[in-house]
Design a protein around this motif. Structure first.
Motif, PDB file in Angstrom:
ATOM      1  N   TRP A 115       0.832  -1.200   0.000  1.00 41.04           N
ATOM      2  CA  TRP A 115       0.000   0.000   0.000  1.00 41.04           C
ATOM      3  C   TRP A 115       0.871   1.257   0.000  1.00 41.04           C
ATOM      4  O   TRP A 115       0.612   2.209  -0.731  1.00 41.04           O
ATOM      5  CB  TRP A 115      -0.959  -0.002   1.190  1.00 41.04           C
ATOM      6  CG  TRP A 115      -1.928   1.138   1.179  1.00 41.04           C
ATOM      7  CD1 TRP A 115      -2.595   1.650   0.100  1.00 41.04           C
ATOM      8  CD2 TRP A 115      -2.346   1.925   2.290  1.00 41.04           C
ATOM      9  NE1 TRP A 115      -3.405   2.692   0.474  1.00 41.04           N
ATOM     10  CE2 TRP A 115      -3.268   2.886   1.827  1.00 41.04           C
ATOM     11  CE3 TRP A 115      -2.037   1.905   3.642  1.00 41.04           C
ATOM     12  CZ2 TRP A 115      -3.876   3.812   2.659  1.00 41.04           C
ATOM     13  CZ3 TRP A 115      -2.653   2.822   4.479  1.00 41.04           C
ATOM     14  CH2 TRP A 115      -3.556   3.762   3.977  1.00 41.04           C
ATOM     15  N   ARG A 116       1.944   1.243   0.773  1.00 48.33           N
ATOM     16  CA  ARG A 116       2.894   2.378   0.787  1.00 48.33           C
ATOM     17  C   ARG A 116       3.486   2.562  -0.609  1.00 48.33           C
ATOM     18  O   ARG A 116       3.604   3.676  -1.107  1.00 48.33           O
ATOM     19  CB  ARG A 116       3.981   2.131   1.834  1.00 48.33           C
ATOM     20  CG  ARG A 116       4.960   3.273   1.982  1.00 48.33           C
ATOM     21  CD  ARG A 116       6.006   2.944   3.078  1.00 48.33           C
ATOM     22  NE  ARG A 116       6.995   3.976   3.157  1.00 48.33           N
ATOM     23  CZ  ARG A 116       8.053   4.077   2.349  1.00 48.33           C
ATOM     24  NH1 ARG A 116       8.246   3.204   1.389  1.00 48.33           N
ATOM     25  NH2 ARG A 116       8.919   5.057   2.490  1.00 48.33           N
ATOM     26  N   TRP A 117       3.877   1.442  -1.246  1.00 48.44           N
ATOM     27  CA  TRP A 117       4.450   1.513  -2.585  1.00 48.44           C
ATOM     28  C   TRP A 117       3.440   2.096  -3.581  1.00 48.44           C
ATOM     29  O   TRP A 117       3.785   2.938  -4.400  1.00 48.44           O
ATOM     30  CB  TRP A 117       4.916   0.120  -3.038  1.00 48.44           C
ATOM     31  CG  TRP A 117       5.528   0.127  -4.398  1.00 48.44           C
ATOM     32  CD1 TRP A 117       6.837   0.359  -4.703  1.00 48.44           C
ATOM     33  CD2 TRP A 117       4.858  -0.083  -5.644  1.00 48.44           C
ATOM     34  NE1 TRP A 117       7.016   0.307  -6.064  1.00 48.44           N
ATOM     35  CE2 TRP A 117       5.814   0.036  -6.663  1.00 48.44           C
ATOM     36  CE3 TRP A 117       3.541  -0.359  -5.995  1.00 48.44           C
ATOM     37  CZ2 TRP A 117       5.494  -0.120  -8.014  1.00 48.44           C
ATOM     38  CZ3 TRP A 117       3.227  -0.508  -7.330  1.00 48.44           C
ATOM     39  CH2 TRP A 117       4.195  -0.389  -8.322  1.00 48.44           C
ATOM     40  N   PHE A 122       1.542   5.598  -7.538  1.00 45.27           N
ATOM     41  CA  PHE A 122       0.306   6.038  -8.187  1.00 45.27           C
ATOM     42  C   PHE A 122      -0.320   7.287  -7.568  1.00 45.27           C
ATOM     43  O   PHE A 122      -1.351   7.757  -8.046  1.00 45.27           O
ATOM     44  CB  PHE A 122      -0.731   4.901  -8.174  1.00 45.27           C
ATOM     45  CG  PHE A 122      -0.336   3.735  -9.024  1.00 45.27           C
ATOM     46  CD1 PHE A 122      -0.553   3.747 -10.393  1.00 45.27           C
ATOM     47  CD2 PHE A 122       0.275   2.625  -8.458  1.00 45.27           C
ATOM     48  CE1 PHE A 122      -0.185   2.667 -11.181  1.00 45.27           C
ATOM     49  CE2 PHE A 122       0.651   1.541  -9.243  1.00 45.27           C
ATOM     50  CZ  PHE A 122       0.419   1.565 -10.609  1.00 45.27           C
ATOM     51  N   GLY A 123       0.275   7.800  -6.492  1.00 45.83           N
ATOM     52  CA  GLY A 123      -0.251   9.010  -5.872  1.00 45.83           C
ATOM     53  C   GLY A 123      -1.609   8.789  -5.225  1.00 45.83           C
ATOM     54  O   GLY A 123      -1.843   7.760  -4.589  1.00 45.83           O
ATOM     55  N   PHE A 127      -3.321   5.763  -2.880  1.00 48.62           N
ATOM     56  CA  PHE A 127      -3.756   5.956  -1.500  1.00 48.62           C
ATOM     57  C   PHE A 127      -5.177   5.434  -1.307  1.00 48.62           C
ATOM     58  O   PHE A 127      -5.466   4.726  -0.343  1.00 48.62           O
ATOM     59  CB  PHE A 127      -3.689   7.441  -1.110  1.00 48.62           C
ATOM     60  CG  PHE A 127      -4.140   7.700   0.291  1.00 48.62           C
ATOM     61  CD1 PHE A 127      -3.317   7.409   1.367  1.00 48.62           C
ATOM     62  CD2 PHE A 127      -5.402   8.202   0.549  1.00 48.62           C
ATOM     63  CE1 PHE A 127      -3.732   7.636   2.667  1.00 48.62           C
ATOM     64  CE2 PHE A 127      -5.836   8.427   1.853  1.00 48.62           C
ATOM     65  CZ  PHE A 127      -4.988   8.140   2.909  1.00 48.62           C
ATOM     66  N   VAL A 128      -6.044   5.747  -2.245  1.00 46.64           N
ATOM     67  CA  VAL A 128      -7.452   5.370  -2.119  1.00 46.64           C
ATOM     68  C   VAL A 128      -7.679   3.894  -2.449  1.00 46.64           C
ATOM     69  O   VAL A 128      -8.425   3.205  -1.765  1.00 46.64           O
ATOM     70  CB  VAL A 128      -8.336   6.267  -3.023  1.00 46.64           C
ATOM     71  CG1 VAL A 128      -9.775   5.789  -3.048  1.00 46.64           C
ATOM     72  CG2 VAL A 128      -8.269   7.718  -2.566  1.00 46.64           C
ATOM     73  N   PHE A 135      -7.347  -3.821  -6.652  1.00 45.01           N
ATOM     74  CA  PHE A 135      -6.206  -3.074  -7.181  1.00 45.01           C
ATOM     75  C   PHE A 135      -4.959  -3.960  -7.215  1.00 45.01           C
ATOM     76  O   PHE A 135      -4.225  -3.981  -8.212  1.00 45.01           O
ATOM     77  CB  PHE A 135      -5.954  -1.820  -6.339  1.00 45.01           C
ATOM     78  CG  PHE A 135      -4.949  -0.874  -6.941  1.00 45.01           C
ATOM     79  CD1 PHE A 135      -5.359   0.132  -7.792  1.00 45.01           C
ATOM     80  CD2 PHE A 135      -3.599  -0.998  -6.658  1.00 45.01           C
ATOM     81  CE1 PHE A 135      -4.441   1.006  -8.353  1.00 45.01           C
ATOM     82  CE2 PHE A 135      -2.668  -0.136  -7.213  1.00 45.01           C
ATOM     83  CZ  PHE A 135      -3.088   0.873  -8.055  1.00 45.01           C
ATOM     84  N   LYS A 136      -4.727  -4.691  -6.131  1.00 47.38           N
ATOM     85  CA  LYS A 136      -3.566  -5.577  -6.067  1.00 47.38           C
ATOM     86  C   LYS A 136      -3.614  -6.626  -7.171  1.00 47.38           C
ATOM     87  O   LYS A 136      -2.602  -6.910  -7.823  1.00 47.38           O
ATOM     88  CB  LYS A 136      -3.483  -6.257  -4.705  1.00 47.38           C
ATOM     89  CG  LYS A 136      -3.144  -5.310  -3.578  1.00 47.38           C
ATOM     90  CD  LYS A 136      -3.182  -6.050  -2.249  1.00 47.38           C
ATOM     91  CE  LYS A 136      -2.973  -5.115  -1.093  1.00 47.38           C
ATOM     92  NZ  LYS A 136      -3.017  -5.803   0.199  1.00 47.38           N
TER      93      LYS A 136
END
Length: 156
Positions: A115-117, A122-123, A127-128, A135-136
């Motif tokens: 998530w940090r990556w 992706f900005g 984050f969202v 998403f993963k």
């Protein structure tokens, strides 16, 4: 060669973008795994490092805290680069756990906060959405397609 020397050779070679020296550290039966690429065999692992080196014009690699005990080892390493898909700067901190057989790395598992990556790469979208299974899954599928495409283009 000691396990610590193998780890130092691998990451020193990575820092110098020396793919043959990196690959020389791997056992032909190596398994690599991380949160983005998933589980890879020898051929796909070697191609992944090749792809990352070639794509990373500004790639900087550092490592420290190299440890080894018995047939296992670990290292903390980092990669600083511009993510090509978005042009965003990424500083990924990774913990690698390694297992050795026959004087080579046979298992290589990289762990980092995905998530940090995604937030760095992706900005706001990362984050969202970066923490979601959807998403993963999409990210891993896209990365796999990119790797297979790279392998096809770079066949001998």
């Amino acid at each position: 060669m000691s396990h610590i020397a193998i780890i130092e050779q691998f990451y020193g070679a990575f820092a110098n973008k020396d793919l043959p020296k990196m690959i020389d550290c791997y056992h032909p039966d190596v398994e690599f795994q991380d949160p983005v690429f998933g589980l890879l065999d020898y051929e796909h692992t070697c191609a992944m490092w090749d792809m990352l080196i070639k794509a990373g014009a500004d790639l900087e690699i550092y490592f420290d805290n190299v440890q080894s005990e018995g047939d296992k080892g670990s290292v903390e390493w980092g990669a600083i680069y511009t993510f090509s898909k978005t042009g965003r700067k990424v500083h990924n901190r990774i913990k690698a756990n390694l297992q050795f057989a026959d004087g080579k790395i046979i298992k290589h598992t990289d762990q980092f906060d995905l998530w940090r990556w995604t937030q760095m790469a992706f900005g706001p979208i990362g984050f969202v959405m970066g923490w979601t299974p959807f998403f993963k899954s999409k990210l891993r599928a896209q990365v796999r397609r990119s790797l297979l495409s790279f392998m096809k283009k770079n066949q001998a």
